[in-house]
Scaffold this motif. Structure first.
Motif, PDB file in Angstrom:
ATOM      1  N   ASP A  79      43.716  45.365  35.934  1.00 23.04           N
ATOM      2  CA  ASP A  79      43.052  46.480  37.068  1.00 23.04           C
ATOM      3  C   ASP A  79      42.702  47.677  36.338  1.00 23.04           C
ATOM      4  O   ASP A  79      43.159  48.134  35.393  1.00 23.04           O
ATOM      5  CB  ASP A  79      44.334  46.660  37.960  1.00 23.04           C
ATOM      6  CG  ASP A  79      44.990  45.606  38.484  1.00 23.04           C
ATOM      7  OD1 ASP A  79      44.171  44.758  38.926  1.00 23.04           O
ATOM      8  OD2 ASP A  79      46.278  45.531  38.958  1.00 23.04           O
ATOM      9  N   PRO A 110      41.061  46.368  41.787  1.00 26.91           N
ATOM     10  CA  PRO A 110      42.025  45.235  41.179  1.00 26.91           C
ATOM     11  C   PRO A 110      41.335  44.699  40.485  1.00 26.91           C
ATOM     12  O   PRO A 110      39.989  44.106  40.653  1.00 26.91           O
ATOM     13  CB  PRO A 110      42.429  44.990  42.584  1.00 26.91           C
ATOM     14  CG  PRO A 110      42.056  45.883  43.570  1.00 26.91           C
ATOM     15  CD  PRO A 110      41.051  46.542  43.165  1.00 26.91           C
ATOM     16  N   ALA A 111      41.732  43.788  39.457  1.00 30.48           N
ATOM     17  CA  ALA A 111      41.112  42.883  38.574  1.00 30.48           C
ATOM     18  C   ALA A 111      40.776  41.743  39.516  1.00 30.48           C
ATOM     19  O   ALA A 111      39.812  41.016  39.364  1.00 30.48           O
ATOM     20  CB  ALA A 111      42.263  42.438  37.348  1.00 30.48           C
ATOM     21  N   SER A 157      40.614  39.419  43.049  1.00 29.49           N
ATOM     22  CA  SER A 157      40.935  39.510  44.784  1.00 29.49           C
ATOM     23  C   SER A 157      40.595  37.979  44.962  1.00 29.49           C
ATOM     24  O   SER A 157      39.985  37.119  44.383  1.00 29.49           O
ATOM     25  CB  SER A 157      39.717  40.096  45.344  1.00 29.49           C
ATOM     26  OG  SER A 157      38.532  39.318  45.196  1.00 29.49           O
ATOM     27  N   PRO A 179      33.595  45.654  34.848  1.00 26.87           N
ATOM     28  CA  PRO A 179      34.077  44.742  36.063  1.00 26.87           C
ATOM     29  C   PRO A 179      32.673  43.955  36.867  1.00 26.87           C
ATOM     30  O   PRO A 179      32.677  44.360  38.290  1.00 26.87           O
ATOM     31  CB  PRO A 179      34.693  45.793  36.964  1.00 26.87           C
ATOM     32  CG  PRO A 179      34.010  47.075  36.781  1.00 26.87           C
ATOM     33  CD  PRO A 179      33.583  46.854  35.598  1.00 26.87           C
TER      34      PRO A 179
END
Lengths: 712, 330
Positions: free
Chosen positions: A157, A161-162, A164, A322
């Motif tokens: 994260d 958030p890392a 979903s 990300p």
């Protein structure tokens, strides 16, 4: 006492009209001084010594012989450097990268780790001594092998958030008429701003001052105060002109080393990174390996979307790229799974680089959409129209404004998309195959608390003070226009001073949030000042000053999906007998809120798109597995687009109003690169019939399989 | 940086005498490569002898129809010279394909031939390199060698020569003139760069202390129809990943004369004599051109990551010769 009038002398609406940079003349005449060239009396020069091994311990630093060399004043290293504090959270909500906290221990976690600073009377003496300094290491085996099959990868994260997950991915894939499963890779990329990182530190009357080149003086001053356990008020950081940053100019080894040396020697010390040092000290964009699985009905409606992104970081600090986040804003599907994962290697820590996450993520996702369009036999723009979400695909929140389709409509019209034959490999001009491609772009439109000070001067002019940073974006000029409109005066009556932490806390130039955040603070203070002046009170000789703080206003913003959007178009020519790819034209149409200064905005968009050419075709830092270090770490070896690579690029925008937003400005610094590489890669497919899923699209990658004949 | 001595000379004999037998002294031409290497520590000369003011800046036609180019002629002046453009157009194209306008204004013909490889390991003093530090090893063989040699390399070094100009000069049988303390000498460019073997640090056959004074291009009518094509990873300001200088004379559909040299494939500009042998006297067409390329590349030994160069060079031979043949037919 004079009376200042506003309103009546107004040329209303400076915002939205083109203005050249207020400091433009200074910059082109050389009057604007950059951090590394500002003269100081008694200035000493520091030169960083970096590790030549990728992992191990420093067994000795042979400083005795170097201390006898001409001009040498000091050699700082882990045995004699002052301790610094690293257990804190900085302005951006993260801990400092220990790479900046120099000389605290004997461990070496990567090639290019700072092991010493040699300080001398002249830069040349410091360099000669630094190059003569012998450092012995106990070397240990290193691991710099990045690949998508790393078993030690883990989700992390970060500002998102890392992971979903919505819906049952496998069953939706099974129920899909069309399925795409592809892996995309992007290489290690570097910011390479024209101006190298440079800082001069000195003590003045009990205050630490640092003259620096950075993206936020509040940020760097706060970090230095915490790291050196100083009262925040006793640290002043200035950064008046910055020759590019792109995410790399925060707290770095050079400022910390300069402060240490200035403290020990009690005289000003300057440390400048060399171009080669920047490749290991300034941060970079991690390589990524991304896997995308799409499942769709025959008409292209997405049932399943999976986007996994793996990036790397150092062993000393966690930073994640990300890439899978972009799918959370762009496209919905019944099953929607995204994950950002990380692997730790013996390499320097990556950092934010223009459109972190979105730049590599959009290459994979927007290439995948193009592949899906091909498989479904529908137009790539029609596919995007079919999958335009009503609300945030993951958050379920409404969009503050989403004018992506308006960008595609306008772009398609201007680019001549309607005439495009979708079949690949058909158009030839001499030795060149021609093709066109498109891709969508998005980038979050955030804001962060900032303070501003606006003063009505007795002479009828106005001074704005804000710790903003103009890293080449034109922010100083934009804020001049914003202040002028808020004061209802012409811009020539407004003087904007930036780049000084003494002006009070402000957001950094980053995250495409600078101009939006600073404008908010400037509008608030200027608006209040205008109201006070409207009461008719005179202006005393010391002026009338109003301060603002936007913390509460930003905290009160409704939760929404806030993004800028865009549509990218590219035409390329490919010689499949030599592997050469040339971009012939590009068009970007953006929906990015209120455009403050069309001149510098266009410059920002075109700059981002130009970088997209580099990303698609040129940029790649090559890491030697044996030594763990780079090969060709300079601007001859690390290729960015030259003028000859950059064709006619057009950038424009559509109306993107948001009546509920008090400033209406969205950031434009990063979205220009988003989707640009995918548009080019998609155009290369259209030209040749060959998909390129690994960047950059180098001649050796185009050559072997490139026959001009379409294949899957 | 290290301090060094600097002397400017205006006479060839003085230049040679000043350099003497000092292994730590270097002639300085345009400095576009040497100065960079001094900054990175690859070169650490104790003395520089600046030869830019020597009276070697002229391009002259000789009585026997050759073209003599002085060693201090700049790349820009060479490329722009009317006789070069008319008689050896591939040489002009090669020079203009290299570097940037600013660099070409500084760089000299003599210096161009002596420039060092751009191998990333050679340029980084923290890494092993047999060329820079004999016996230290060649990490490129197992490491990053996408732009390294496919022809004539050895187990000791796989670096390529970076010159564009040298490729065209090699195609046109240029002869290098030099001066030493013992008098003048000449070396055909074909013999100028010795094979790599186990001595990659020995880059030229020049006697120690020799100063290049010029380059002579013998008359070559075939060169009037010539072309240089350079492939690189961006459109400008990058070294070749493969290049070709080609000249073709076709009579009655048959190759009467031909010159062919490759760049960025070997430690030196690579004269493609095996290809030329196939071409001479054969029908000027695609099959001959392909056979010629095969003949030259039969000895290619690509490394794991540069096999694309074999394809590239084959395509360049066929492509450029086809263009020249079409032009000849017009």
């Amino acid at each position: 006492m004079t009376t200042v009038t506003t309103g009546t002398t107004t040329a209303k609406g400076s915002v939205g009209t083109a203005h050249t940079r207020v400091e433009g003349r200074d910059k082109v005449t050389g009057a604007a001084r950059y951090a590394g060239e500002i003269p100081f009396a008694e200035l000493a020069h520091g030169w960083l010594v970096l590790s030549t091994v990728a992992r191990g311990r420093i067994s000795s630093v042979q400083d005795a012989s170097v201390l006898g060399m001409p001009g040498v004043l000091a050699v700082l290293h882990h045995r004699n450097a002052p301790p610094v504090e690293t257990d804190y959270i900085g302005l951006l909500g993260v801990r400092p990268d220990p790479t900046a906290a120099v000389f605290q221990h004997d461990r070496v976690p990567h090639v290019g780790w700072p092991v010493a600073l040699v300080v001398a009377e002249t830069s040349e003496q410091a360099r000669e001594a630094a190059e003569a300094l012998v450092v012995h290491y106990e070397e240990e085996p290193h691991d710099v092998a990045f690949s998508g099959s790393r078993a030690d990868a883990y989700p992390l994260d970060a500002h998102m958030p890392a992971v979903s997950e919505k819906g049952d991915l496998e069953s939706e894939l099974a129920a899909s008429a069309v399925v795409l499963d592809a892996e995309y890779t992007t290489p290690e990329e570097h910011h390479s701003p024209m101006e190298p990182h440079a800082a001069t530190a000195f003590w003045d009357g009990g205050r630490l001052e640092v003259v620096d080149s950075n993206q936020g003086t509040t940020w760097v001053a706060g970090e230095l105060a915490k790291m050196f356990s100083l009262d925040p008020a006793s640290v002043r950081v200035r950064s008046e002109h910055v020759g590019g940053g792109f995410g790399s100019k925060g707290l770095r080894a050079h400022q910390v080393a300069a402060v240490m040396a200035a403290t020990i020697l009690q005289r000003p010390v300057r440390v400048i990174m060399t171009r080669r040092q920047m490749f290991s000290l300034a941060g970079y964009r991690s390589p990524t390996t991304q896997r995308i699985r799409l499942g769709a009905d025959a008409d292209g409606r997405l049932r399943a979307l999976e986007h996994h992104c793996l990036s790397l970081t150092s062993t000393v600090h966690e930073f994640i790229e990300p890439g899978a986040g972009v799918a959370r804003a762009m496209y919905d599907a019944d099953a929607h799974h995204t994950a950002n994962r990380l692997v730790r290697l013996d390499v320097p820590t990556p950092t934010w680089m223009r459109a972190p996450g979105e730049a590599p993520g959009s290459f994979a996702l927007e290439s995948a959409l193009d592949e899906l369009a091909e498989k479904c036999g529908i137009d790539p723009i029609a596919l995007r129209v079919r999958n335009e979400p009503e609300r945030g695909p993951v958050s379920g929140l409404p969009f503050s404004s989403r004018n992506l389709l308006a960008c595609f409509r306008e772009g398609a019209h201007r680019f001549g998309w309607a005439d495009r034959d979708p079949r690949p490999g058909l158009r030839r001009e001499g030795r060149w195959l021609l093709g066109t491609g498109t891709a969508a772009a998005s980038f979050p439109a955030g804001a962060a608390p900032s303070t501003a000070v606006v003063t009505a001067e007795a002479d009828g002019s106005f001074t704005v003070r804000i710790a903003a940073a103009d890293i080449g974006t034109g922010a100083r000029t934009a804020l001049t226009l914003v202040a002028a409109d808020a004061l209802e005066v012409t811009p020539d009556r407004v003087r904007v001073r930036i780049g000084d932490s003494d002006f009070g806390p402000a957001m950094i130039a980053g995250g495409s949030m600078g101009t939006r955040s600073w404008s908010w603070a400037v509008m608030t203070a200027a608006g209040e000042l205008r109201e006070r002046l409207a009461l008719g009170t005179g202006v005393p000789p010391e002026g009338i000053t109003v301060r603002s703080d936007t913390s509460a206003a930003i905290g009160a913003l409704a939760q929404k999906e806030r993004h800028a959007f865009g549509a990218q178009f590219a035409e390329v020519a490919v010689d499949v007998t030599t592997g050469e790819v040339r971009v012939r034209r590009m068009l970007g149409v953006f929906a990015a809120g209120r455009i403050v200064n069309p001149l510098t905005a266009r410059n920002q968009f075109i700059g981002g798109m130009t970088w997209g050419i580099s990303m698609a075709l040129h940029e790649e830092a090559v890491r030697d597995q044996s030594s763990g270090g780079h090969v060709g770490a300079d601007l001859a070896g690390y290729h960015v687009a030259t003028h000859a690579d950059v064709p006619l690029i057009e950038a424009d925008w559509v109306d993107d109003p948001d009546p509920e937003d008090p400033v209406g400005i969205k950031g434009i610094g990063e979205i220009g690169i988003v989707g640009a590489a995918a548009a080019i890669a998609n155009a290369v497919w259209h030209a040749t019939g060959v998909r390129h899923r690994s960047l950059p699209i180098r001649p050796d990658r185009v050559l072997p399989g490139a026959t001009g004949a379409p294949h899957a | 940086m290290r301090e060094f001595g600097y002397q400017r000379v205006s006479d060839v004999a003085d230049a040679v005498a000043l350099l003497g037998a000092d292994p730590d002294a270097r002639f300085l031409g345009g400095g576009t490569n040497l100065v960079d290497l001094m900054k990175t520590g690859v070169e650490r000369p104790a003395r520089l002898v600046d030869v830019r003011e020597l009276p070697l800046d002229r391009i002259e036609s000789t009585k026997d129809g050759a073209l003599r180019i002085g060693a201090t002629v700049t790349n820009s002046d060479l490329a722009a010279h009317p006789e070069v453009r008319r008689r050896y157009p591939a040489l002009t194209q090669a020079v203009l394909a290299g570097a940037s306008g600013q660099l070409r204004n500084m760089a000299t013909v003599g210096g161009n031939l002596l420039q060092r490889t751009r191998c990333g390991y050679f340029a980084d003093v923290t890494k092993p390199c047999n060329k820079r530090l004999p016996g230290s090893g060649c990490p490129a063989i197992e490491g990053e060698h996408r732009n390294h040699a496919i022809l004539g390399a050895s187990d000791h070094c796989v670096a390529v020569h970076p010159s564009d100009m040298g490729v065209a000069l090699t195609a046109f049988d240029a002869v290098v003139s030099y001066e030493t303390a013992d008098g003048p000498g000449e070396l055909p460019l074909a013999d100028f760069y010795p094979p790599v073997g186990h001595t990659p640090h020995l880059e030229t056959a020049l006697p120690p202390g020799a100063l290049i004074t010029g380059v002579t291009l013998p008359p070559a009518p075939v060169a009037a129809l010539s072309r240089y094509r350079k492939v690189r990873e961006r459109a400008s300001y990058a070294f070749a990943i493969g290049s070709i200088a080609a000249a073709l004379e076709v009579r009655d559909g048959v190759v009467h004369d031909v010159r062919l040299a490759f760049g960025a494939v070997a430690s030196r500009p690579w004269r493609a004599r095996a290809a030329e042998r196939v071409l001479r006297g054969a029908p000027a067409g695609g099959e001959t051109f392909a056979a010629a390329a095969e003949a030259e590349l039969a000895t290619a030994k690509p490394l794991p990551h540069n096999g694309y160069k074999v394809t590239l060079m084959r395509n360049l031979v066929v492509g450029v010769l086809t263009e020249l043949a079409e032009e000849a037919a017009r």
